[in-house]
Structures are given as structure tokens and as C-alpha cells.
Enzyme design. Structure first.
Site, PDB file in Angstrom:
ATOM      1  CG  ASP A 152      27.967  31.223   1.995  1.00 39.08           C
ATOM      2  OD1 ASP A 152      28.246  30.125   1.498  1.00 39.08           O
ATOM      3  OD2 ASP A 152      27.586  32.210   1.342  1.00 39.08           O
TER       4      ASP A 152
ATOM      5  CG  HIS B   1      25.770  35.313  -2.151  1.00 35.01           C
ATOM      6  ND1 HIS B   1      25.406  35.464  -0.836  1.00 35.01           N
ATOM      7  CD2 HIS B   1      26.454  34.140  -2.219  1.00 35.01           C
ATOM      8  CE1 HIS B   1      25.850  34.419  -0.139  1.00 35.01           C
ATOM      9  NE2 HIS B   1      26.492  33.597  -0.969  1.00 35.01           N
ATOM     10  CD  GLU B   2      27.431  32.144  -5.474  1.00 34.10           C
ATOM     11  OE1 GLU B   2      28.614  31.831  -5.245  1.00 34.10           O
ATOM     12  OE2 GLU B   2      26.480  31.710  -4.781  1.00 34.10           O
TER      13      GLU B   2
ATOM     14  CG  HIS C  78      31.197  33.444  -1.969  1.00 34.11           C
ATOM     15  ND1 HIS C  78      31.465  33.357  -0.633  1.00 34.11           N
ATOM     16  CD2 HIS C  78      29.899  33.073  -2.109  1.00 34.11           C
ATOM     17  CE1 HIS C  78      30.379  32.957   0.012  1.00 34.11           C
ATOM     18  NE2 HIS C  78      29.411  32.790  -0.863  1.00 34.11           N
TER      19      HIS C  78
ATOM     20  N   GLY D 135      35.599   4.893   9.036  1.00 33.86           N
ATOM     21  CA  GLY D 135      35.675   5.735   7.847  1.00 33.86           C
ATOM     22  C   GLY D 135      34.320   6.149   7.333  1.00 33.86           C
TER      23      GLY D 135
ATOM     24  CB  THR E  45      36.072   5.537   2.717  1.00 38.78           C
ATOM     25  OG1 THR E  45      35.443   4.892   3.818  1.00 38.78           O
ATOM     26  CG2 THR E  45      35.879   7.029   2.829  1.00 38.78           C
ATOM     27  N   GLY E  46      35.266   2.610   0.988  1.00 38.70           N
ATOM     28  CA  GLY E  46      35.804   1.319   0.562  1.00 38.70           C
ATOM     29  C   GLY E  46      36.007   0.311   1.677  1.00 38.70           C
ATOM     30  CE  LYS E  47      33.090   2.251   6.633  1.00 35.56           C
ATOM     31  NZ  LYS E  47      32.920   3.422   5.755  1.00 35.56           N
ATOM     32  CB  THR E  48      31.842  -3.013   1.900  1.00 33.42           C
ATOM     33  OG1 THR E  48      31.082  -2.185   2.772  1.00 33.42           O
ATOM     34  CG2 THR E  48      31.157  -4.349   1.721  1.00 33.42           C
TER      35      THR E  48
HETATM   36  P1  ADP Z   1      31.925   1.581   2.583  1.00 34.97           P
HETATM   37  O1  ADP Z   1      31.798   0.154   2.948  1.00 34.97           O
HETATM   38  O2  ADP Z   1      33.125   2.243   3.190  1.00 34.97           O
HETATM   39  O3  ADP Z   1      30.689   2.403   2.775  1.00 34.97           O
HETATM   40  P2  ADP Z   1      32.172   0.508  -0.034  1.00 34.97           P
HETATM   41  O4  ADP Z   1      33.280  -0.445   0.169  1.00 34.97           O
HETATM   42  O5  ADP Z   1      30.806  -0.061  -0.056  1.00 34.97           O
HETATM   43  O6  ADP Z   1      32.218   1.684   1.018  1.00 34.97           O
HETATM   44  O7  ADP Z   1      32.441   1.323  -1.358  1.00 34.97           O
HETATM   45  C1  ADP Z   1      31.460   1.566  -2.298  1.00 34.97           C
HETATM   46  C2  ADP Z   1      32.028   1.495  -3.692  1.00 34.97           C
HETATM   47  O8  ADP Z   1      32.928   2.578  -3.923  1.00 34.97           O
HETATM   48  C3  ADP Z   1      32.845   0.257  -3.920  1.00 34.97           C
HETATM   49  O9  ADP Z   1      32.055  -0.804  -4.303  1.00 34.97           O
HETATM   50  C4  ADP Z   1      33.779   0.714  -5.029  1.00 34.97           C
HETATM   51  O10 ADP Z   1      33.117   0.639  -6.264  1.00 34.97           O
HETATM   52  C5  ADP Z   1      34.009   2.165  -4.717  1.00 34.97           C
HETATM   53  N1  ADP Z   1      35.243   2.343  -3.950  1.00 34.97           N
HETATM   54  C6  ADP Z   1      35.354   2.858  -2.708  1.00 34.97           C
HETATM   55  N2  ADP Z   1      36.640   2.915  -2.311  1.00 34.97           N
HETATM   56  C7  ADP Z   1      37.368   2.404  -3.318  1.00 34.97           C
HETATM   57  C8  ADP Z   1      38.768   2.191  -3.517  1.00 34.97           C
HETATM   58  N3  ADP Z   1      39.673   2.498  -2.591  1.00 34.97           N
HETATM   59  N4  ADP Z   1      39.159   1.633  -4.685  1.00 34.97           N
HETATM   60  C9  ADP Z   1      38.255   1.321  -5.631  1.00 34.97           C
HETATM   61  N5  ADP Z   1      36.947   1.504  -5.517  1.00 34.97           N
HETATM   62  C10 ADP Z   1      36.480   2.048  -4.383  1.00 34.97           C
HETATM   63 ZN    ZN Z   2      27.604  31.882  -0.585  1.00 34.64          ZN
END
Ligand code: ADP
Ligand code: ZN
Length: 599
Positions: free
Chosen positions: A503, A427-428, A431, A206, A210-213
């Protein structure tokens, strides 16, 4: 083999300590000797210049020995065995003085010695020695501190987390899937008795943020086990073998405190496809090999689940994905509207929100934002509210925060020439006008010629819903909207600028994807040609690349032509929007629509 590596590491550390100790000792001895020498000199071996002159006057001096170019001389007094040292202010004047005295009958003997090169060098070296020693000492101290620091910073971090699945918004399916791991960590025995095979490693794919950690920590928190983490890039080391040894130490620690979660962030840093390379690459290979060894080497009674995260799954060495290693993969997607609202809600818990706040609306406006970016939006909104002196965060603060995070800080201070302003306005407006007449394109939310980030202006669209599928027509019209800016410049001002470069980049990528990824071109057909090597492409005929090129160009050309047609057709509206922009700089959706109501 493991033990051997360990010894090597220890040896390396030991050698540093020994060198360090020896250098310190030598330095101390030298400094002590020099001090002793000095004090001897100053006590009774030194004779003051005035005293010397008096003694010469009284003819008490037997011999003076001088070295060319040196003001330091040796003096032998009559009736004394030992030579004394003295410093003369000027050698030339001193020699003349002695010669005068001799002419006057003084029995003094003047010896002049040329300097030998050897003496000069040894003298210089001796003088420089303390400096050299000190420099060497410093270098060594730095080296050792480096080692020490690394040991500290790069040491795997172990923590007890109290993060649970409740803290992770959205990702419901992923959480359900990972619940199984939590159960296993809680009661590994039960699963083993049943003969169940539990995954050793799970790969989380991901985008960053996105919240992997977060989800990995939540697993540990749910199961009540320690969480050990390390980033892949930390394994890559200057010193050969250190990366591998770090991996080994990490797993040693994990086994000791099992059951636990090991989290390796940015695993692509070590897990990239192995090559036969040398230097940093082979170091990388060693680290990866060690990781594979560790993944294979768990006993059944060691309950360690390894989670690894990456944004670039295609980079990973296939060996990592074999059974018993990271054989389970979970994609962590960017959140949808519902997920975004939940994330916003979680992160606004500790913030005072005004009555008028609609997180749902903000969620709608932030399609494509990751969890981290949404968390950042809320933080920014709190900062904005504070600087504006609000008691609570109001909707306007939040909206400003969204803009800030989206396109960078409003740069009101930048001075823009009128010519630039006019160009940006057209330009804008281009669009906006073009999108207005395209069925599938979103409504305009805001158009502005105030520069933000790198862009001279911007056109923001409303986002109504999260889409999982995008039709070909929509993509074609997106191309038209993207090229609407350039088309307006060309037709209204009869000139084109670099303002359209982004663009054009986006449009080109989109057209390429349509042909190579989504199979949307008739001549190529539904074949995936993305990221294929030359030889792989050749399967589709020798001139497949030419065909791709022609198809991409055709898509762009058609879109650009259509954009120009629309601009020509609605020239009056384009003018009106551009004029309004020059007047107000930013126009809202309502003001934009107003222009179309007038006639
Ligand atoms: P990754 O490891 O994917 O790069 P992190 O887990 O470090 O991302 O996410 C960074 C921060 O973003 C988290 O500490 C949290 O504060 C926020 N965050 C990301 N995804 C979520 C989620 N699904 N729910 C709540 N907070 C989130
Ligand atoms: Zn433009």
C-alpha cells in the site's frame, strides 16, 4: 560491406566444420591404432602368467624387464628374438620369486628400470588421449548444434495468417488507421502511380498483451500477404556480428517474398539508445545500425512494411524514428469496458457458456486487464468449470477465474496464526471502512483475509466505469484509502506491520506522480518533472528536489492523518467488520453493507 559480413559468417561456420572433421579423423585413427595394438598383444606377444611361471621353472626365460611400479613386464625367452608382454599379480612377490629361482641356480636375468618422468607423463597423456579427444568431440558437436539450433529457432518465422481485423476486438481507430496499410499492401502499384508515400515502418506502443502482435498479423491477414516475425531479443547474440547478419537475412527474405509484413517484437532490445560501449553494447549498436541500413535500403518496388512493437518507447534510439524509418507511431491502449467485453466475447466463441454468464459484468470487473489477460481469464474459467464438473462455464467459474488471474491462486492451505489473522482483518477492514466514507472511492465488492498471491488479504472494489480523467480530489482520497490499512493497524491494535508495504509503495508512487507528472502541487505547479536528470531539474531552481520531497511527504502525511481520523471516528464499524472477517474470512458487498444498516 554486406558481402564482407556474409563471408565472415560463412567462414566462421566453415572453420567449425573443418575442426570437427579433423578431430573426428584423428580420433578414429587413434582408436584404430589402439585396437590394432591390443589385438597384436593378445595374439602372440602376450604370455600368460601361469605359462611364464612354468617357463621360469624350466629355465626357459632369458631376461625379465620390469619398470618400477608397473605390473606389466617384458619377457625375453631363450632362443627367441621378440620380447613378450606379461602381467604379474604382484611385483614384489614376483621379484622375490625370481630371486629365489636365481639362488636355486636359474640363469634368468632380472632388469629393473626406474620410471622416467617423461615416460610417466607421456604414458598418462597416451592413456588419457582418447578421453580428451572424445571430450573435445562432444564440445564441438554441442557448439555446432548450438549454431544449427539458432539457425532454426531464430530464423525469422514466416507464416500465412488467416487472422483478420475481425479477430481484433476494440481498437477501432487503430484499425481504421491501419486499413490504409492493408490497401497499400494489396495494390502497391496504385499508390506508387499516384506518387503517394507510404510509411515504411510503424511503431506500436503498448503494454505486453494488448494485442500488438495480433493487429500486425491481422494486417497481413487482411492483405493476404506473408507475415515474417522475429523478436528483438533474438537478435542479441553471443557471437559478434551475428545479430546484424540476422537482421540482414530477415530483410533479404522479406524482399524476396514481398509484398509482406515484417514484425519485430521487443524492438527496444536492439533499438535502445546507442552508446559508445564495448562488448554486448557495441554488438547491439551493430545490430541497430544494420536495421537502420535495411530500413533505408528498400526499393520502391519492394513492398515491405515493417511493424515493430515496444513497451518502452522512451528507450528507443531517436534515429529509428526519423522519416523513412519508423515515422509512424500508434499507441495500443489497454482496452476499455466495451473493448474488454468484445475481447471476452471473441475468446468465448469456442467455449460453452452457461445461461447466467454476463460478459458485460465480467468486463466491468476487469478494468486494467489486457487482451491477453482476458483471454487467460476465459481459459482459466474453462479449467475451473472442468474441475468442478460443470457441463458449461457458469458465472461463478468466470468470477473465480477473474480472482485467480487478479491475485493469484487462493492459498487455503497456508497456515496462518491467529495473530496474523487479526492483523490482516483490521488492516483490510481499515481499507474498506475508510473507502466507505470517502466520496470518490468505489464501493467495496469483497473483503477477505484469505491470502492470495503475496498479499495476506485483499479488499476488492467495484469498478463502475472506465475513466479517462481522474481528479485531484479522487487521487487524494485514493491515498487515504490506501493508507487506511496501516491506520487501522496503528489505531486498533497499537502496532504496525509490514503488511502495509505494498500500500505504501503504491501510495508513494501516486503522490510522486501527482507532484511530478500531473502538476497537482501548488508549490511545484503544472510542470512535468518526471524522469528528469539532475541537471535538467536545476533549471527549476537549486532546491526543486527538496520541494518535490516536501510536497510528496505532505500529500502522504495529510492522507495518513485523514485515514486515522476516519478510523477513530468509525471505530465501532471497524471492529464490526474486522470481527466479521475473523468469523467468515471473506465478506461480500451485501454483508459489508449490512453492518452499516444495523444502527
Ligand atoms: P502483444 O503483442 O501486445 O504483447 P499479443 O498480440 O501477443 O500482445 O496478444 C496476446 C493475446 O491476447 C492474443 O493472441 C489474443 O489472444 C489476446 N488479445 C490481445 N488483445 C486482443 C484484442 N484486442 N482482441 C482480441 N484478442 C486480443
Ligand atoms: Zn493494504
Amino acid at each position: 560491406m554486406n558481402d564482407k559480413k556474409e563471408n565472415q559468417d560463412n567462414k566462421k561456420d566453415k572453420v567449425y566444420y573443418i575442426i570437427f572433421a579433423v578431430v573426428v579423423l584423428i580420433t578414429i585413427i587413434i582408436i584404430a591404432l589402439m585396437l590394432l595394438n591390443k589385438s597384436n598383444n593378445s595374439d602372440d606377444k602376450e604370455i600368460a602368467y601361469t605359462d611364464l611361471i612354468t617357463k621360469i621353472d624350466k629355465d626357459e626365460v632369458e631376461e625379465i624387464e620390469m619398470t618400477v611400479g608397473s605390473t606389466s613386464i617384458k619377457v625375453k625367452l631363450k632362443g627367441e628374438e621378440e620380447e613378450k608382454n606379461a602381467i604379474v599379480p604382484s611385483t614384489q612377490a614376483f621379484i622375490e620369486l625370481i630371486q629365489d629361482k636365481k639362488l636355486a641356480g636359474n640363469s634368468i636375468n632380472l632388469k629393473q628400470k626406474p620410471v622416467s618422468i617423461f615416460l610417466r607423463i607421456s604414458d598418462t597423456v597416451l592413456n588419457l588421449l582418447p578421453t580428451i579427444m572424445i571430450v573435445v568431440l562432444f564440445i564441438l558437436i554441442f557448439k555446432m548444434q548450438g549454431l544449427g539450433d539458432k539457425g532454426k529457432v531464430y530464423d525469422a518465422e514466416t507464416e500465412k495468417t488467416n487472422i483478420t481485423f475481425k479477430d481484433v476486438a476494440g481498437l477501432d481507430e487503430e484499425k481504421t488507421e491501419l486499413k490504409e496499410i492493408v490497401d497499400f499492401l494489396k495494390e502497391p502499384k496504385k499508390f506508387h502511380e499516384m506518387g503517394a508515400k507510404i510509411p515504411r515502418g510503424i511503431l506500436l506502443y503498448g503494454k505486453p498483451g494488448t494485442g500488438k502482435t495480433l493487429i500486425a498479423k491481422a494486417i497481413a491477414g487482411e492483405a493476404g500477404v506473408p507475415f515474417i516475425s522475429m523478436s528483438g531479443s533474438e537478435f542479441i547474440e553471443m557471437f559478434a556480428g551475428l545479430g546484424a547478419s540476422r537482421v540482414r537475412k530477415l530483410f533479404e527474405k522479406a524482399k524476396k517474398i514481398s509484398p509482406c509484413i515484417v514484425f519485430i517484437d521487443e524492438i527496444d532490445a536492439i533499438g535502445a539508445r546507442r552508446t559508445g560501449g564495448s562488448g554486448a553494447e557495441s554488438e547491439n549498436n551493430q545490430t541497430l545500425n544494420q536495421l537502420l541500413v535495411e530500413m533505408d535500403g528498400f526499393n520502391t518496388n519492394e513492398t515491405v512494411i515493417v511493424l515493430a512493437a515496444t513497451n518502452r518507447p522512451e528507450m528507443l534510439d531517436k534515429a529509428l524514428l526519423r522519416p523513412g524509418r519508423f515515422d509512424r507511431q500508434i499507441t495500443i491502449a489497454v482496452p476499455d469496458a466495451k473493448g474488454r467485453e468484445e475481447i471476452l466475447s471473441i475468446h468465448s466463441k469456442n467455449k460453452p457458456l452457461g445461461e447466467d454468464i454476463s460478459l458485460k459484468e465480467i468486463a466491468t470487473d476487469t478494468a486494467g486487464f489486457t487482451g491477453a489477460e482476458l483471454a487467460n481469464v476465459l481459459n482459466e474459467s474453462a479449467i475451473i468449470a472442468t474441475t468442478r464438473g460443470h457441463k458449461k462455464i457458469i458465472m461463478d467459474d468466470l468470477e473465480e477465474a477473474v480472482k485467480k488471474v487478479t491475485v493469484g491462486l487462493q492459498k487455503n492451505s497456508r497456515v496462518i496464526s491467529n495473530k496474523d489473522k487479526k492483523l490482516t482483518a483490521y488492516h483490510e477492514a481499515g481499507h474498506a471502512i475508510v473507502s466507505k466514507y470517502l466520496e470518490t472511492q468505489q464501493d467495496v465488492k469483497e473483503v477477505s483475509i484469505i491470502p492470495r498471491g503475496l498479499a495476506g488479504g485483499y479488499t476488492m472494489y467495484k469498478t463502475n466505469e472506465d475513466k479517462y480523467y481522474i481528479s485531484k480530489t479522487e487521487m487524494e482520497e485514493k491515498l487515504i484509502a490506501l493508507l487506511g490499512g496501516r491506520a487501522a493497524e496503528k489505531i486498533a491494535l497499537n502496532d504496525i506491520s509490514t503488511g502495509a508495504s505494498n500500500d505504501i509503495e503504491v501510495a508513494t508512487d501516486l503522490a510522486k506522480d501527482m507532484v511530478k507528472k500531473y502538476g497537482m502541487s501548488d508549490r511545484v505547479g503544472p510542470i512535468n518533472l518526471e524522469a528528469k536528470e539532475q541537471y535538467e531539474l536545476q533549471v527549476f531552481g537549486n532546491n526543486i528536489e527538496d520541494i518535490i520531497g516536501v510536497e510528496v511527504k505532505q500529500l502522504i502525511d495529510t492522507a495518513y492523518k485523514k485515514a486515522q481520523d476516519l478510523i477513530i471516528e468509525h471505530m465501532d464499524k471497524l471492529r464490526a467488520v474486522a470481527e466479521k472477517l475473523l468469523e467468515k474470512e471473506t465478506i461480500t458487498a451485501a454483508e459489508f453493507e449490512e453492518i452499516f444498516k444495523n444502527n
